[in-house]
Scaffold this motif. Sequence first.
Motif, short mmCIF file in Angstrom:
data_model
loop_
_atom_site.label_atom_id
_atom_site.label_comp_id
_atom_site.label_asym_id
_atom_site.label_seq_id
_atom_site.Cartn_x
_atom_site.Cartn_y
_atom_site.Cartn_z
N ARG A 47 5.67 9.57 -12.94
CA ARG A 47 6.87 8.84 -12.53
C ARG A 47 7.17 9.14 -11.06
O ARG A 47 7.48 8.24 -10.28
CB ARG A 47 8.05 9.29 -13.40
CG ARG A 47 9.22 8.36 -13.33
CD ARG A 47 10.34 8.85 -14.21
NE ARG A 47 11.23 9.73 -13.45
CZ ARG A 47 12.16 10.49 -14.03
NH1 ARG A 47 12.29 10.52 -15.33
NH2 ARG A 47 12.95 11.25 -13.28
N ILE B 282 4.78 7.28 -8.86
CA ILE B 282 5.13 5.86 -8.76
C ILE B 282 6.36 5.68 -7.89
O ILE B 282 6.41 4.80 -7.03
CB ILE B 282 5.35 5.27 -10.17
CG1 ILE B 282 4.00 5.21 -10.90
CG2 ILE B 282 5.98 3.89 -10.09
CD1 ILE B 282 4.10 4.90 -12.36
N GLU B 283 7.31 6.59 -8.09
CA GLU B 283 8.53 6.52 -7.26
C GLU B 283 8.18 6.67 -5.79
O GLU B 283 8.71 5.96 -4.93
CB GLU B 283 9.50 7.63 -7.67
CG GLU B 283 10.33 7.27 -8.89
CD GLU B 283 11.21 8.42 -9.35
OE1 GLU B 283 11.89 8.24 -10.36
OE2 GLU B 283 11.17 9.49 -8.70
N GLN B 284 7.25 7.61 -5.54
CA GLN B 284 6.84 7.83 -4.16
C GLN B 284 6.18 6.57 -3.60
O GLN B 284 6.48 6.15 -2.48
CB GLN B 284 5.87 9.02 -4.09
CG GLN B 284 5.47 9.42 -2.67
CD GLN B 284 6.69 9.79 -1.82
OE1 GLN B 284 7.58 10.50 -2.28
NE2 GLN B 284 6.76 9.26 -0.60
N LEU B 285 5.33 5.95 -4.44
CA LEU B 285 4.67 4.72 -4.02
C LEU B 285 5.71 3.64 -3.71
O LEU B 285 5.62 2.94 -2.70
CB LEU B 285 3.74 4.22 -5.13
CG LEU B 285 2.38 4.90 -5.23
CD1 LEU B 285 1.61 4.33 -6.41
CD2 LEU B 285 1.59 4.71 -3.93
N GLN B 286 6.70 3.58 -4.60
CA GLN B 286 7.74 2.56 -4.41
C GLN B 286 8.49 2.82 -3.10
O GLN B 286 8.75 1.90 -2.32
CB GLN B 286 8.74 2.59 -5.57
CG GLN B 286 8.21 1.93 -6.83
CD GLN B 286 9.15 2.12 -8.00
OE1 GLN B 286 10.00 3.01 -7.98
NE2 GLN B 286 8.98 1.30 -9.03
N ARG B 287 8.80 4.13 -2.92
CA ARG B 287 9.54 4.46 -1.70
C ARG B 287 8.71 4.13 -0.46
O ARG B 287 9.20 3.55 0.50
CB ARG B 287 9.92 5.94 -1.70
CG ARG B 287 11.26 6.22 -2.32
CD ARG B 287 11.77 7.57 -1.88
NE ARG B 287 10.82 8.63 -2.20
CZ ARG B 287 10.73 9.20 -3.40
NH1 ARG B 287 11.53 8.82 -4.37
NH2 ARG B 287 9.84 10.14 -3.62
N ASP B 288 7.42 4.49 -0.55
CA ASP B 288 6.53 4.20 0.58
C ASP B 288 6.50 2.69 0.82
O ASP B 288 6.53 2.23 1.96
CB ASP B 288 5.12 4.71 0.30
CG ASP B 288 5.06 6.23 0.32
OD1 ASP B 288 6.07 6.84 0.74
OD2 ASP B 288 4.04 6.79 -0.11
N PHE B 289 6.46 1.98 -0.31
CA PHE B 289 6.39 0.53 -0.21
C PHE B 289 7.66 -0.03 0.45
O PHE B 289 7.60 -0.77 1.41
CB PHE B 289 6.21 -0.06 -1.61
CG PHE B 289 6.22 -1.56 -1.64
CD1 PHE B 289 5.12 -2.30 -1.21
CD2 PHE B 289 7.34 -2.25 -2.09
CE1 PHE B 289 5.13 -3.67 -1.25
CE2 PHE B 289 7.36 -3.63 -2.12
CZ PHE B 289 6.25 -4.35 -1.70
N VAL B 290 8.79 0.42 -0.08
CA VAL B 290 10.08 -0.05 0.46
C VAL B 290 10.17 0.30 1.94
O VAL B 290 10.52 -0.53 2.79
CB VAL B 290 11.26 0.57 -0.31
CG1 VAL B 290 12.57 0.29 0.39
CG2 VAL B 290 11.29 0.03 -1.73
N ASP C 115 17.22 4.19 -0.08
CA ASP C 115 15.93 4.80 -0.33
C ASP C 115 15.95 6.27 0.07
O ASP C 115 15.50 7.14 -0.68
CB ASP C 115 14.87 4.03 0.44
CG ASP C 115 13.51 4.67 0.28
OD1 ASP C 115 13.13 4.89 -0.90
OD2 ASP C 115 12.85 4.96 1.29
#
Lengths: 128, 802
Positions: free
Chosen positions: B565, B568-576, B634
């Motif tokens: 999790r 994925i959160e890190q990926l999301q943050r990186d994405f955002v 974020d």
Amino acid sequence: MSGLQRILHAEDDPSIQAVARLALEMIGGYQVLACSSGHEALQQAVGFAPQLILLDVMMPGMDGLETLARLRALIDLDRVPVVFMTAKAQPEEVEQLLRLGACDVIVKPFDPMQLAARISSIWEASRR
Amino acid sequence: MSPPQAPTDPQDEPSTRELSRLAALLRYEILDTPDEPVLDDFTQLAARFCDTPISLISLVDDRRQWFKSRHGLDVSETPRQISFCAHAIAGDDFFEIPDASLDPRFKDNPLVTGEPHIRFYASAPLVSPDGYKLGTLCVIDRKPRLLDLEQRDALKRLSRQVMRLFEERLLTSQYAEQAALHQALLDGAASAVVVTRADGRISRINALATELFGYPEDALLGRVATSVLFAPDSLERRAATLGAELGRAIAPGFEVLAAAAREDRPEIREWRLRHRDGSEVPVLLSVLPIHDERQQARGYILSAYDLALQENLQLRLHRITAQVPGMLFQYHWRRGALGAFPYVSEGVQQIYGFNVADVTPSVEPFLNRVHPEDRAALVQSIRESAAQLLPWHLEHRVMHPEKGVLWVEGRATPLRQPDGSVLWHGLVTDISERKAEQLELDRQQEMNRRLLDALSEAVVACDEHGKLTVFNNTARLWHGLDAHPVPPERWPEFYHLCEADGVTPLAPERVPLMRALRGERIRDVEMTIVYNGRPRHVLVNGDPMFSSDGKQSGAVVVLHDITERKRIEQLQRDFVSTVSHELRTPLTSITASLGLICGRVMGDIPEHLQELLDISHLNSIRLSALIDDLLDIDKLNAGKMRFELAREPLPPMLEQAMRSNQGYAESHGAHITLSECPPVAVEVDAMRLQQVLSNLLSNAAKFSPAGGEVTLSAKRHGDRVRISVHDQGKGIARTFRPRVFQKFAQADASDTRQQGGTGLGLAISKELVERMGGQIGFDSEPGKGACFWFELPCHEPNGGGR
């Protein structure tokens, strides 16, 4: 002593480069030499003899910080204030830029109508 | 005078024959006894028959002659040396001195020379049945003479009768002595003794018998023992069985007792005899025949041992054992023999299904009821107990005929007997219920264990001393270790526990299990387990555990793997973050270009383009603000927003907020006023405080009616200060209130566009206020405007900033 005329602006994004040049030239009436990279800024710096240098932080190849460090070997930075433009507006990042020798930091997005006035006040402040 | 032949001088050594004669004399116990008329009859008869004035029954002991009866003489004894009788008993059957004055043996005898002046003496000896002459029956005259034949014969016959009388008296005294001895024996016996004649009539009873049966002796003597002391029905039963045994009819009377005894089959049997008052007297009765010389039964001795005392004891034992849940037993075992049960209590029914009356000491029926699978272990355990004399303890199964298979627990203590055998005293109890509970518990524990091991969460528990008790599969997998006896303070080091950052070792007091053990309720605490150099991020929930008496019995924690999790959160943050930056760059140029155009830097704008260019400019600014807010959210979520907390005086900050937002407010036709502010200091990040105030003030301005007033104020409440922003708008709809601080929540979807907000301002403000230790909220009554406020801990202003 003469007022501010020549500004060297290094910015890889042509759109921002264009808008900033327009704002500085059209509103402030300054002479702006726009460079697309740190390398180009270094090449032009001595010949153009800028009175103030505006550096984008994030540039491909050579970033703003490295450009600043190399510029130090070419021109007297005590007399030529360097202003960074950055989208990273965290206080610690700003602090770091100031510590590395920036005179001031302008945060993107900037208000083009205020840019010339802001540069002018930075220049004035650096003269004192 | 010359002495008689027999040694009469006391100085002389008496012969052996004389000693035996003296012993025989003493046995009759006649010497020195009183006169007796029956003997005097003999001396009188002798005197009369022989026509003499004197007659004596004279007995000779070692030093004298003593007269048991005397006729015509007053002295009761004379010394042996001068006695005529001493001469007489040394001689033949009849002894006669016609004239003593002429006899050289007696002429100088004082009895001849003086009183009573004896001239004639004749005597017949008193001879005991064993041939000893004890003395004489003699006649004496003071003148010389001779007895005729008839007189001699009479004297002899009389002497024999005297001796017979002595003999009879000796027997009588011996009989009396024996009778006394018998009575003493009877009365001294520990049993009640009834002596009967051959026909069963009672001839004697002892004291115990009168006591035991309640009859005085007189009431029993002469009555047939069986008719007075025995219950007829018990006699009949015994008569029947005995008859069958002996192969002939037995009358249900005394013959029941006599028959067996007579045939030399003396038996000891329990009887219930009858007391005089009708009650039963339990006895152990033995019947012995009394035989005469011809081996004929002259009578019987019935000896009854009182069993009442023993029965009482048994009754007490029975009552006690009836209280014991289970079977009490004695078990006896001798090397090389089968064991036996000398005693089992009534619980034998409960445990083995045997009727207690049917139980024989034999061990086999018991062993047969033991579950076949448990028999070998049972035998083995008894052997071991016997060999080492250690207490026997075994749980095993018994096949009860009615109840089915029972689980029982046996316990017994062995005692070595003097003959080398072993006697156990013990108890067997039914533990089926407990066993069932235990099996159920085992089953549950097994299920729990399976469940725990099937979980994708790690579960770890410890007891109240910090000893790890549960460590499921997942826990073992994640730690690469099993539960080890490691003290709690070494858990972080041993199990590689780190803070959420995955590098800082966890301080022992911060280990969730340790905190739970100290009574804390643990919810969503993040930490990492570093195994094989890789951090596993886990979210921990835990609780202290309590036993039924309320005492803490340990603690348990459940670890949930959030590594994926977090990734994925890190990926999301990186994405955002990436997307936001990528958006911002072109947006910067668009906004700036539109700014330059709308600012008429490039010259005048044709009127028909003015409005569209303004809309474009405004919306590009909004888009930038939205991206800024997104990046803020974020950062807040990622915990990456740094707060430079410093103690700052509040009033100047409110003034600055009013000034910076006044322009914006006026562009919405509203005006901000600062009504009051106490002189307190707050510990905040000044820039973030301004961001919160800007959000609240711009919101208030946006929702204010034209010419509306936005009031900024602060009021102290104890150690907190509440900063409020009050507008005169239409307030907050009731349905919207629960969502006010949610992301992208606006009163209605059209608001976003109409009011130019991002929908993130209040959510960001809430986060910021809470990060600075405060609380945010609002009050609103529709139609009376809205009041947004936040509270912060406040300090005295002279505390100063840092």
